[in-house]
Design a protein around this motif. Sequence first.
Motif, PDB file in Angstrom:
ATOM      1  N   LEU A   1      26.229  -4.709   6.743  1.00  0.00           N
ATOM      2  CA  LEU A   1      25.287  -3.778   6.352  1.00  0.00           C
ATOM      3  C   LEU A   1      23.940  -3.808   6.117  1.00  0.00           C
ATOM      4  O   LEU A   1      23.002  -3.277   6.752  1.00  0.00           O
ATOM      5  N   LEU A   2      23.564  -5.079   5.612  1.00  0.00           N
ATOM      6  CA  LEU A   2      22.163  -5.529   5.489  1.00  0.00           C
ATOM      7  C   LEU A   2      21.587  -5.949   6.929  1.00  0.00           C
ATOM      8  O   LEU A   2      20.503  -5.291   7.076  1.00  0.00           O
ATOM      9  N   LYS A   3      22.325  -6.439   7.690  1.00  0.00           N
ATOM     10  CA  LYS A   3      21.884  -6.893   8.991  1.00  0.00           C
ATOM     11  C   LYS A   3      21.673  -5.306   9.925  1.00  0.00           C
ATOM     12  O   LYS A   3      20.634  -5.611  10.751  1.00  0.00           O
ATOM     13  N   ASN A   4      22.303  -4.625   9.712  1.00  0.00           N
ATOM     14  CA  ASN A   4      22.098  -3.220  10.466  1.00  0.00           C
ATOM     15  C   ASN A   4      21.102  -2.370  10.003  1.00  0.00           C
ATOM     16  O   ASN A   4      20.466  -1.374  10.657  1.00  0.00           O
ATOM     17  N   MET A   5      20.158  -2.823   8.899  1.00  0.00           N
ATOM     18  CA  MET A   5      19.154  -2.111   8.300  1.00  0.00           C
ATOM     19  C   MET A   5      17.666  -2.363   9.103  1.00  0.00           C
ATOM     20  O   MET A   5      17.957  -3.652   9.670  1.00  0.00           O
ATOM     21  N   LYS A   6      16.827  -1.733   9.145  1.00  0.00           N
ATOM     22  CA  LYS A   6      15.549  -1.945   9.759  1.00  0.00           C
ATOM     23  C   LYS A   6      14.844  -3.167   9.003  1.00  0.00           C
ATOM     24  O   LYS A   6      15.147  -3.205   7.475  1.00  0.00           O
ATOM     25  N   PRO A   7      14.101  -4.061   9.318  1.00  0.00           N
ATOM     26  CA  PRO A   7      13.655  -5.230   8.550  1.00  0.00           C
ATOM     27  C   PRO A   7      12.785  -4.753   7.718  1.00  0.00           C
ATOM     28  O   PRO A   7      12.843  -5.424   6.335  1.00  0.00           O
ATOM     29  N   LYS A   8      11.932  -3.849   7.648  1.00  0.00           N
ATOM     30  CA  LYS A   8      11.200  -3.237   6.477  1.00  0.00           C
ATOM     31  C   LYS A   8      11.822  -2.854   5.371  1.00  0.00           C
ATOM     32  O   LYS A   8      11.367  -3.113   3.961  1.00  0.00           O
ATOM     33  N   THR A   9      13.004  -2.178   5.559  1.00  0.00           N
ATOM     34  CA  THR A   9      14.313  -1.759   4.550  1.00  0.00           C
ATOM     35  C   THR A   9      14.577  -3.077   3.716  1.00  0.00           C
ATOM     36  O   THR A   9      14.601  -2.978   2.399  1.00  0.00           O
ATOM     37  N   ARG A  10      15.115  -3.985   4.414  1.00  0.00           N
ATOM     38  CA  ARG A  10      15.484  -5.253   3.880  1.00  0.00           C
ATOM     39  C   ARG A  10      14.556  -5.912   3.189  1.00  0.00           C
ATOM     40  O   ARG A  10      14.757  -6.486   1.974  1.00  0.00           O
ATOM     41  N   TYR A  11      13.386  -6.128   3.796  1.00  0.00           N
ATOM     42  CA  TYR A  11      12.121  -6.748   2.790  1.00  0.00           C
ATOM     43  C   TYR A  11      12.041  -5.991   1.423  1.00  0.00           C
ATOM     44  O   TYR A  11      11.706  -6.325   0.461  1.00  0.00           O
ATOM     45  N   ASN A  12      11.978  -4.496   1.489  1.00  0.00           N
ATOM     46  CA  ASN A  12      11.733  -3.728   0.371  1.00  0.00           C
ATOM     47  C   ASN A  12      12.846  -4.070  -0.627  1.00  0.00           C
ATOM     48  O   ASN A  12      12.516  -3.905  -1.960  1.00  0.00           O
ATOM     49  N   ILE A  13      14.192  -4.254  -0.330  1.00  0.00           N
ATOM     50  CA  ILE A  13      15.068  -4.163  -1.160  1.00  0.00           C
ATOM     51  C   ILE A  13      15.111  -5.668  -1.827  1.00  0.00           C
ATOM     52  O   ILE A  13      15.090  -5.879  -2.969  1.00  0.00           O
ATOM     53  N   LYS A  14      14.637  -6.891  -0.983  1.00  0.00           N
ATOM     54  CA  LYS A  14      14.585  -8.138  -1.565  1.00  0.00           C
ATOM     55  C   LYS A  14      13.348  -8.183  -2.588  1.00  0.00           C
ATOM     56  O   LYS A  14      13.242  -8.768  -3.634  1.00  0.00           O
ATOM     57  N   LEU A  15      12.308  -7.394  -2.084  1.00  0.00           N
ATOM     58  CA  LEU A  15      10.944  -7.285  -3.045  1.00  0.00           C
ATOM     59  C   LEU A  15      11.334  -6.681  -4.199  1.00  0.00           C
ATOM     60  O   LEU A  15      10.796  -7.438  -5.155  1.00  0.00           O
TER      61      LEU A  15
END
Length: 325
Positions: free
Chosen positions: A136-150
């Motif tokens: 599910l995380l891999k399917n997300m857009k990179p910016k979205t994954r970045y914001n989640i980690k932030l």
Amino acid sequence: MINLVTDISYRDEWDKVATHPMQSWGWGEARSKMGIEVVRVGEFKDDQLIYNFQMTVHTLPKLPFKIGYVPRSNNPSTEALNFLRDFGKKNNIIYIKFEPNIDYGLAVNPRLTLSRAPLFPQWTQTIDLKPDEGTLLKNMKPKTRYNIKLAQKKGVTVREVTTDEGFEIFIKLYFETCRRQHYAGHNYDYHRTLFETLKKEISHILIAYYENTPIAAYHLFKFNKVLYYPYGGSSEKYREVMGANLLMWEAIKFGKSQSCTSFDLWGSLAPDYTADNIWAGFTRFKSGYGSQFVRMMGSYDLVINPLLYRPLVLAQKIRERLLGG
């Protein structure tokens, strides 16, 4: 065989075949508490309920006529439409609006007329919850994954607070967002009644906190293995910590923990939307989570009184023109 369903003993059977939380027995109870007439119609085969249609009936100001609304239902059969037409004639209903929970492309009953005043957006976005969290995380857009980690790095936390206190936090953030985005939304009593009626089975409130301050909240619905995101709100404070991004990810994980197989994000622009559209922001936000755009069947009217239906449609057009719609 088509019949009115009034006996509460049908509640469990009703919910098993309902296609959406707005067709659930509890939703009908909530609307009744708001003073709205609710009509439940069941289609039976060998005494077994196979399809249901929950309709709210709305009076017209200063007129002895009504309008029916059947949101996110099954695709109505000719037999069901005949039954509802007869019911409408006996009860001064000018037309009944259907917005079935059916994907675009399925044949539309020729007795229905394409509506010029839809209530639900024709497009939504859905997330398949069956893959594991890594996928599910891999399917997300990179910016979205970045914001989640932030958000995680900044110390944002999310927890379920499906309580009166949680509702009050949610509704405060919801109305704050409505004011900020110039969106009317529903009033306090509407949301409170829904929550109070549905909180034991369908309603769930998730809240994101930063330094013990609520910064974003969702009122989610869980129904028949589908999670729905109808209402959300966020604070203008601490937007830089990306609490809304983490909240959506935690909502996805919550859906998986509840054995849901799909997450319906409730509404969206079409995938070819333009950046200047007022709803572009939330459409872009939702699409960051690896969702799929889904086009629904749309909005159709069962016209019962053609002589009064045409003036109502004309009045709607004039109203839209005056409001810039």
